[in-house]
Scaffold this active site. Structure first.
Site, mmCIF file in Angstrom:
data_model
loop_
_atom_site.group_PDB
_atom_site.id
_atom_site.type_symbol
_atom_site.label_atom_id
_atom_site.label_comp_id
_atom_site.label_asym_id
_atom_site.label_seq_id
_atom_site.Cartn_x
_atom_site.Cartn_y
_atom_site.Cartn_z
ATOM 1 N N SER A 128 0.836 -1.201 0.000
ATOM 2 C CA SER A 128 0.000 0.000 0.000
ATOM 3 C C SER A 128 0.877 1.259 0.000
ATOM 4 O O SER A 128 1.764 1.398 -0.843
ATOM 5 C CB SER A 128 -0.917 -0.061 1.223
ATOM 6 O OG SER A 128 -1.877 0.940 1.181
ATOM 7 N N ASP A 178 -8.901 -6.271 -4.476
ATOM 8 C CA ASP A 178 -8.461 -4.986 -3.914
ATOM 9 C C ASP A 178 -8.995 -3.873 -4.811
ATOM 10 O O ASP A 178 -8.534 -3.705 -5.938
ATOM 11 C CB ASP A 178 -6.933 -4.963 -3.854
ATOM 12 C CG ASP A 178 -6.391 -3.690 -3.212
ATOM 13 O OD1 ASP A 178 -7.175 -2.758 -2.960
ATOM 14 O OD2 ASP A 178 -5.176 -3.646 -2.971
ATOM 15 N N HIS A 205 -8.127 -4.998 -0.082
ATOM 16 C CA HIS A 205 -6.826 -4.354 0.098
ATOM 17 C C HIS A 205 -6.046 -4.991 1.255
ATOM 18 O O HIS A 205 -4.823 -5.067 1.221
ATOM 19 C CB HIS A 205 -7.037 -2.862 0.346
ATOM 20 C CG HIS A 205 -5.773 -2.064 0.391
ATOM 21 N ND1 HIS A 205 -4.864 -2.081 -0.639
ATOM 22 C CD2 HIS A 205 -5.262 -1.235 1.332
ATOM 23 C CE1 HIS A 205 -3.846 -1.286 -0.319
ATOM 24 N NE2 HIS A 205 -4.056 -0.768 0.864
#
Lengths: 204, 379
Positions: B154, B319, B352
């Site tokens: 991320s 995601d 995610h």
């Protein structure tokens, strides 16, 4: 990769040597449906290519990475949009052509991304295959190891079919190598050859 | 994975930096501290170091547990440890709390030595580039000239990418997981709503809530609830909560009725109890600003021209915050610039958050990649 590994691969996959013979040292190569990355590894060792593979299968992705081969996980059938026009010297489709659904579009994409295309595929016109069909069965062999009900091969063709395809799609065949096992076939190739590799480019 | 291949007891270290850090914004921080942890042994030529960059709410406690807090396990303990994909038998692994954080490194809640008060609103807005600069100074301190790999998920993936641009010669491999080359308008919009929740909380006091002895809990809670929705996939939420009712019936009230409401509020409360509101704002701004193409007329191909590292890019099918399409936006400029790059798209139901979860294909990919890195001969 040791010399032994290279020799073993060359014996298992005669099309590897045929393909490698067409590729100059240091060329850039995109291998579509690259499996565990064996061909790219072979080309790395024998031709020092700058190579990438495209593969959809999870286990093959791990094998490619373990083999030190660059691999992009993607579905060939959705096109090669990650790759720029003319970004490779060669785009290779080794023993995968017959299993593609959007074959016309894929050949077009190969020649958009690569200066030249190379395909290898099992020759459905090989005499043993013809004999099988004549006897009333779909052929099952080392080149075509599937039963009719579980085969991924949806677009099988003969050498003559592929050459007609090229003519009809403004594709020029530059070189052809027809094999029966490890032996090159020069006489009656569409009958006596079990696999073939073609090198081709755009335009007639 | 079982507890026996945990790195075991770890402890945090603290590094003091007295050379002023000039931020991308022009602001200057005269001195600061970074807390970090290390796992494994640095080899003689100092070539086996891996830096782990954390995401929005992460910190330096990546793996293992503390002697006095056996239940406090590192946030990536499933990935980092002896024999694990990021193998501490082979690599010297560093986790740090980023500057501006709230887990021990200098941040808005730290005391400004010049005033004796918390920095609060006066803490400079920080960028991913600034973080990478501060991380490089930590590497200098530890005698690490070049990382074998910089790894992050991320926002951490963005830092890993930035390493290859800020210090092309100081990183051999970049692993960017569940990441993107920049945020989309939709991503920024989510961040803005989260920030608005904090900024409009009456207990925020323009960022100087410390001196009022209050915490903008309501804002932080809302920000986290919103964030949490975007970290999960629709399917994962449906599987986990569906339309389950706590009392098994409608109460025709505004209390907690659906299980998902209970879960989100719990997550919000938990987060608001320990996380600093100013740090949350800083982290989301760093995300919003990150865009290597910004100085290159929006052209990522040119932005990545200076990168020298090899790359592994990983995305997860469900995601939607950093979708596979976004990961491929990282891959394309690397292909354009003829970098060595592999890309794996992991089939996962966890959205995610997948990058934090142990999943066989994902872990096999990271393990296979890093095993090769560990065998590299470094000149």
């Amino acid at each position: 990769m040791t010399q032994n590994d290279i020799a073993r691969l060359a014996a298992e996959r005669p099309d590897f040597a045929a393909i490698a013979a067409w590729i100059p040292k240091g060329a850039s190569v995109l291998d579509l449906g690259c499996g565990d990355g064996s061909l790219l590894r072979y080309l790395n060792e024998t031709r020092a290519v700058r190579g990438y593979g495209v593969e959809i299968n999870d286990l093959d992705i791990v094998s490619c990475i373990a083999n030190g081969v660059n691999v992009i996980q993607n579905d060939l059938e959705s096109g090669l949009s990650d790759f720029e026009d003319g970004s490779f010297d060669f785009v290779i489709l080794s023993q995968t052509l017959q299993a593609t659904r959007h074959t016309e579009a894929l050949i077009r994409e190969m020649l958009r991304v690569g200066r030249e295309g190379i395909v290898s595929f099992p020759n459905f016109g090989y005499w043993k295959n013809r004999l099988n069909v004549l006897r009333g069965n779909m052929p099952v062999s080392s080149e075509l190891p599937y039963q009719w009900f579980d085969t991924p091969n949806v677009h099988l063709c003969t050498l003559r079919d592929f050459e007609t395809f090229c003519r009809d799609h403004q594709v020029t065949v530059l070189e052809r190598r027809v094999m029966s096992g490890e032996r090159e076939v020069l006489l009656l190739p569409n009958l006596l050859g079990s696999t073939a590799a073609y090198r081709f480019q755009r335009g007639l | 994975m079982n507890a026996s291949n945990s790195i075991g007891i770890v402890s945090a270290k603290r590094a003091q930096f007295d050379t002023p850090l000039v931020f991308h914004s022009g602001a200057v921080l005269p001195r600061y501290e970074l807390v970090y942890e290390t796992y494994g042994k640095l080899n003689a030529d100092k070539s086996n170091a891996i830096l782990i960059c954390h995401a929005l709410s992460g910190h330096h406690h990546v793996a293992g547990h503390y002697a006095d807090e056996p239940g406090n396990t590192g946030w990536w303990d499933n990935m980092v440890g002896p024999g694990k994909p990021i193998n501490t038998n082979k690599f010297f692994v560093i986790g740090l709390n980023n500057l501006g954080g709230c887990h021990g490194s200098t941040g808005p809640s730290s005391l400004n030595p010049e005033t004796g008060q918390p920095y609060g609103a006066s803490f400079p807005v920080i960028t991913v580039e600034d973080w990478v600069e501060s991380q490089a100074r930590l590497a200098d301190l530890l005698g690490i000239r070049q990382f074998a790999a910089v790894i992050g998920g991320s926002l951490g993936g963005m830092q890993a990418l930035q390493w290859s641009l800020s210090f092309p010669d100081r990183v051999r491999h970049v692993l960017a997981i569940a990441s993107a080359p920049h945020l989309t308008a939709q991503n920024i919009a989510f961040n803005d709503v989260a920030r608005s929740a904090i900024l409009t909380d009456p207990d925020f006091y323009g960022g100087d809530f410390y001196r009022h002895n209050v915490v903008p809990t309501r804002g932080l809670r809302l920000a986290r609830m919103l964030g949490h929705i975007t970290y999960l996939s629709d399917d994962a939420m449906a599987d986990k909560f569906g339309r389950e009712l706590r009392d098994g019936k409608f109460n025709y009230s505004y209390g907690i009725e659906f299980e998902i409401e209970s879960y989100l509020r719990y997550q919000g409360d938990k987060f608001a109890a320990y996380f600093d509101a100013n740090t949350y704002l800083l982290m989301t701004k760093a995300l919003d600003y990150f865009d290597p193409a910004h100085d290159f007329g929006g052209d990522l191909n040119r932005a990545f021209a200076r990168a020298k590292a090899d790359f592994l890019v990983v995305s997860f099918t469900t995601d939607w915050r950093f979708s596979p399409e976004r990961a491929r936006e990282i891959v394309r400029p690397l292909l354009h610039n003829r970098r060595n790059v592999s890309y794996a798209e992991i089939t996962s139901t966890h959205g995610h958050d997948s990058f934090l979860m142990e999943q066989p294909h994902y872990f096999d990919v990271v393990r296979a990649y890093l095993d090769n890195v560990s065998r590299e001969r470094v000149s």
